[in-house]
Design an enzyme around this catalytic site. Structure first.
Site, PDB file in Angstrom:
ATOM      1  N   HIS A   1       0.944  -1.039  -0.234  1.00 51.07           N
ATOM      2  CA  HIS A   1      -0.135  -0.091   0.121  1.00 51.07           C
ATOM      3  C   HIS A   1       1.127   1.621  -0.145  1.00 51.07           C
ATOM      4  O   HIS A   1       1.551   1.576   0.672  1.00 51.07           O
ATOM      5  CB  HIS A   1      -1.088  -0.206   1.200  1.00 51.07           C
ATOM      6  CG  HIS A   1      -1.622   0.904   1.394  1.00 51.07           C
ATOM      7  ND1 HIS A   1      -2.697   0.801   1.281  1.00 51.07           N
ATOM      8  CD2 HIS A   1      -2.066   2.612   1.526  1.00 51.07           C
ATOM      9  CE1 HIS A   1      -3.644   2.556   1.368  1.00 51.07           C
ATOM     10  NE2 HIS A   1      -2.866   2.963   1.572  1.00 51.07           N
TER      11      HIS A   1
ATOM     12  N   ASP B   1      -9.938  -5.062  -4.082  1.00 51.86           N
ATOM     13  CA  ASP B   1      -9.533  -4.136  -2.686  1.00 51.86           C
ATOM     14  C   ASP B   1     -10.882  -4.062  -1.783  1.00 51.86           C
ATOM     15  O   ASP B   1     -11.452  -3.256  -1.918  1.00 51.86           O
ATOM     16  CB  ASP B   1      -8.920  -2.192  -2.944  1.00 51.86           C
ATOM     17  CG  ASP B   1      -8.590  -2.133  -2.023  1.00 51.86           C
ATOM     18  OD1 ASP B   1      -8.456  -3.182  -0.211  1.00 51.86           O
ATOM     19  OD2 ASP B   1      -8.360  -0.902  -1.015  1.00 51.86           O
TER      20      ASP B   1
ATOM     21  N   GLY C   1     -12.307   2.857   2.545  1.00 48.97           N
ATOM     22  CA  GLY C   1     -12.916   1.394   1.850  1.00 48.97           C
ATOM     23  C   GLY C   1     -14.158   0.909   1.394  1.00 48.97           C
ATOM     24  O   GLY C   1     -15.073   1.655   1.868  1.00 48.97           O
TER      25      GLY C   1
END
Ligand code: NCD
Ligand code: ZN
Ligand code: ZN
Ligand code: ZN
Length: 434
Positions: free
Chosen positions: A188, A313, A332
């Site tokens: 990341h 993701d 998210g």
């Protein structure tokens, strides 16, 4: 592949025969029959010599090797109100994803052997999809990382910038992880010090723009650092969720000579800051959804072969959690079951070819992660198969969704329909999106 070869067993009884399917690979298409037995592809050719417990006509339809999503957060253990292996894998297979690689920011984090084994037991007991598990790096767990890699972890995940969950590797620990560990490193890539500085500048604003709080400069600095580390240590680095033109610009001249691979996510290909304002926190994710210019650059990169894989993701949070004010809402988005439907819409609208889609979603992930029995439909390979129609578009609605959190930032958008049939290790695990 190819049809005319001696027949193995006359009157064989297969588990499954799929007839007249158009099989897609990165290299093109071929119409053939596929026979499956014992979890493997037993035959690909003109007519298998035998019958099957189940025979399916796929005339006019496409078959691709199962989608390998190398970037999901199934939240199990620890956040089972967001997703579990059971619900996440069910959503996955309904969208053609037959293998998932799960990220380590669960609770406990997957940062030692015990946590890895525990997660593996949960997944073995509950997953409908094949799975692999990422090992999470901390400031000082290189021995644990090697133990996890030796025990089969698919790679080492480094959070260079903090995202959801406690995992964060400080800059001074990067060197020793690169020097002392083995296997693939997934990153990341956002620079924590830039994130902190810019974060502080916005602290008084109750509702800033997320892509301004986490600017492209943070991603760029982290990728710059990664290139140095790869040059020094010659380790394979897979950069997760690349999202900006600047990062591409930096990587393009070095990517062919360095072992660096790159992932793109559907939300960076289909959402932009300009078009997702109405979504509010429902589009809040890290790295952020970027301006249109970046989104378009990502498509160019896809079609110029600069992107290696598409990962979702998949990072579910509940609507309740997302309803908090900007600074408190978690980052998210769910996406494991919508990535193939979204890519199929891109195929339909001419943005990408079916062949390139299969490359990005199955062949390349299999090759990069050493999943040698996956990523193509050939005799002897695992029977992970996705049967779908091309060209049929529908508006995504919440009743299509199987993720536990029950929402998607793509609701109301044009997507391809979910696959008609999904086979994992020779077993039919999903029919028409159920
Ligand atoms: C991910 C999560 O919620 O686990 N969130 C996100 O915004 N992408 C963590 C991550 O992948 O950075
Ligand atoms: Zn049988
Ligand atoms: Zn991330
Ligand atoms: Zn992630």
């Amino acid at each position: 592949m190819g049809g005319h070869k001696p027949l193995k067993t006359i009157n064989a009884m297969y588990d499954l025969i799929i007839q007249d399917a158009t099989i897609v690979s990165s290299q093109g298409r071929q119409v053939a029959d596929i026979a499956v037995e014992g979890g493997k592809v037993a035959y690909v050719g003109s007519r298998p010599a035998g019958r099957a417990h189940e025979t399916i006509s796929a005339i006019g339809k496409f078959i691709m090797p199962g989608v390998i999503d190398t970037h999901v957060h199934f939240r199990d253990p620890g956040h089972n109100h967001k997703e579990t292996w059971e619900t996440g894998s069910r959503a996955a297979v309904s969208g053609g994803v037959t293998t998932v690689l799960d990220m380590p920011n669960t609770r406990p984090t997957t940062t030692d052997l015990e946590a890895l084994q525990d997660k593996r037991e949960r997944a073995s007991a509950n997953s409908r999809a094949n799975f692999g598990i990422w090992a999470g790096a901390t400031a000082n767990n290189t021995d644990d990382l090697n133990k996890m890699v030796d025990a089969g972890a698919v790679g080492i995940k480094i959070f260079m910038g903090s995202s959801t969950g406690p995992l964060l590797v400080p800059p001074e620990a990067m060197e020793s992880i690169f020097a002392k560990t083995r296997g693939l490193i997934g990153c990341h890539a956002e620079d924590e010090s830039i994130l902190r500085d810019v974060h502080a500048q916005h602290a008084d604003n109750p509702s800033p723009k997320h892509h301004e709080v986490r600017p492209a400069a943070a991603a760029l600095a982290a990728v710059e650092r990664l290139i140095e580390l790869v040059e020094a240590h010659n380790r394979h680095v897979h950069i997760c969720h690349l999202s900006t033109a600047d990062e591409m610009h930096l990587l393009t001249p070095v990517k062919n000579r360095l072992p660096i691979s790159v992932e793109a996510c559907p939300h960076h290909l289909f959402l932009s800051a300009e078009t997702s304002e109405a979504l509010g926190n429902l589009s809040k994710c890290n790295p952020p959804v970027r301006p249109e210019l970046d989104r378009k650059a990502m498509w160019t990169a896809i079609n110029r072969g600069r992107i290696d894989t598409i990962g979702s993701d998949h990072a579910p949070h509940t609507l309740e959690e997302k309803a908090a004010e900007y600074w408190k809402a978690p980052s998210g988005l769910p996406g494991v079951e919508t990535s193939l439907p979204l890519l199929l819409s891109a195929v339909k609208f001419g943005k990408v070819s079916l062949e390139r889609m299969v490359d990005l979603m199955s062949e390349r992930p299999a090759a990069l992660f050493g999943l040698t029995n996956k990523g193509s439909i050939q005799e002897g390979k695992d029977a992970d198969l996705v049967l779908f129609r091309e060209g049929e578009i529908t508006k995504l609605k919440d009743s299509d969704l199987l993720t536990m959190v029950g929402w998607s930032p793509f609701l109301g958008r044009d997507v391809g329909v979910k696959p008609e049939l999904v086979v994992v290790n020779g077993r039919i695990v999903s029919r028409s999106g159920t």
